[in-house]
Design a protein around this motif. Structure first.
Motif, PDB file in Angstrom:
ATOM      1  N   LEU A  47       0.873  -1.164   0.000  1.00  0.00           N
ATOM      2  CA  LEU A  47       0.000   0.000   0.000  1.00  0.00           C
ATOM      3  C   LEU A  47       0.913   1.219   0.000  1.00  0.00           C
ATOM      4  O   LEU A  47       1.693   1.405   0.933  1.00  0.00           O
ATOM      5  CB  LEU A  47      -0.913   0.012   1.228  1.00  0.00           C
ATOM      6  N   ILE A  48       0.825   2.020  -1.053  1.00  0.00           N
ATOM      7  CA  ILE A  48       1.628   3.246  -1.152  1.00  0.00           C
ATOM      8  C   ILE A  48       0.709   4.427  -0.907  1.00  0.00           C
ATOM      9  O   ILE A  48      -0.255   4.648  -1.645  1.00  0.00           O
ATOM     10  CB  ILE A  48       2.296   3.380  -2.532  1.00  0.00           C
ATOM     11  N   GLU A  49       1.006   5.174   0.129  1.00  0.00           N
ATOM     12  CA  GLU A  49       0.270   6.388   0.474  1.00  0.00           C
ATOM     13  C   GLU A  49       1.200   7.562   0.172  1.00  0.00           C
ATOM     14  O   GLU A  49       2.084   7.890   0.962  1.00  0.00           O
ATOM     15  CB  GLU A  49      -0.113   6.348   1.951  1.00  0.00           C
ATOM     16  N   GLU A  50       1.001   8.151  -0.985  1.00  0.00           N
ATOM     17  CA  GLU A  50       1.884   9.239  -1.418  1.00  0.00           C
ATOM     18  C   GLU A  50       1.337  10.580  -0.942  1.00  0.00           C
ATOM     19  O   GLU A  50       0.202  10.928  -1.223  1.00  0.00           O
ATOM     20  CB  GLU A  50       2.011   9.244  -2.941  1.00  0.00           C
ATOM     21  N   ARG A  51       2.204  11.325  -0.238  1.00  0.00           N
ATOM     22  CA  ARG A  51       1.843  12.641   0.302  1.00  0.00           C
ATOM     23  C   ARG A  51       2.873  13.688  -0.128  1.00  0.00           C
ATOM     24  O   ARG A  51       3.281  14.524   0.665  1.00  0.00           O
ATOM     25  CB  ARG A  51       1.732  12.572   1.828  1.00  0.00           C
ATOM     26  N   LEU A  52       3.293  13.609  -1.373  1.00  0.00           N
ATOM     27  CA  LEU A  52       4.301  14.536  -1.878  1.00  0.00           C
ATOM     28  C   LEU A  52       3.678  15.901  -2.149  1.00  0.00           C
ATOM     29  O   LEU A  52       2.544  15.993  -2.610  1.00  0.00           O
ATOM     30  CB  LEU A  52       4.940  13.989  -3.157  1.00  0.00           C
TER      31      LEU A  52
END
Length: 131
Positions: A47-52
């Motif tokens: 699970l990738i939670e990207e917050r860039l």
């Protein structure tokens, strides 16, 4: 370092939260780091939670990052649930299509809860005995 990666081992999958500045190099680097972590942990659901933060990538950089990342991850990962909390428009659906067309088992979700539920179902299905 242009990004920070926080990893949590969940039952059956690895949850990665990535923060930092958004650019193609950052995305490529954290994806490669995640590939190595999956191998080291022998955990092939992610699970990738990207917050860039910062401007979203354009169509060609997304295509390039997904295509190159797919080459390295194809056949290794069993399921990738991807959430870009700062996504806008339909670019993430485009990224999903590029990945799936290259044999990557990826699905894009609007929320972490949806992504988690999808992965938990994949884990349950993998644990059921074959009929």
């Amino acid at each position: 370092m242009p990004y920070q990666l926080h990893l949590t081992q969940e039952p059956g999958f690895l949850h990665a939260v990535v923060t930092g500045q958004n650019d193609a190099e950052t995305v490529a680097r954290y994806l490669e780091e995640l590939r190595r972590e999956c191998i080291a942990r022998q955990c092939f659901r992610l699970l990738i939670e990207e917050r860039l933060e910062g401007p979203r990538l354009g169509t060609f950089p997304v295509y390039k990052v997904v295509s190159e990342g797919s080459e390295r991850a194809r056949g290794l990962l069993r399921a990738i649930a991807y959430v870009d909390v700062n996504a806008a428009g339909h670019l993430m659906q485009f990224a999903e299509t590029v990945g799936v067309n290259r044999g990557l088992p990826i699905a894009i979700f609007a929320t972490v809860a949806q992504a988690r539920a999808w992965l938990e179902e994949a884990v349950r299905a993998a644990q059921e005995p074959a009929r």
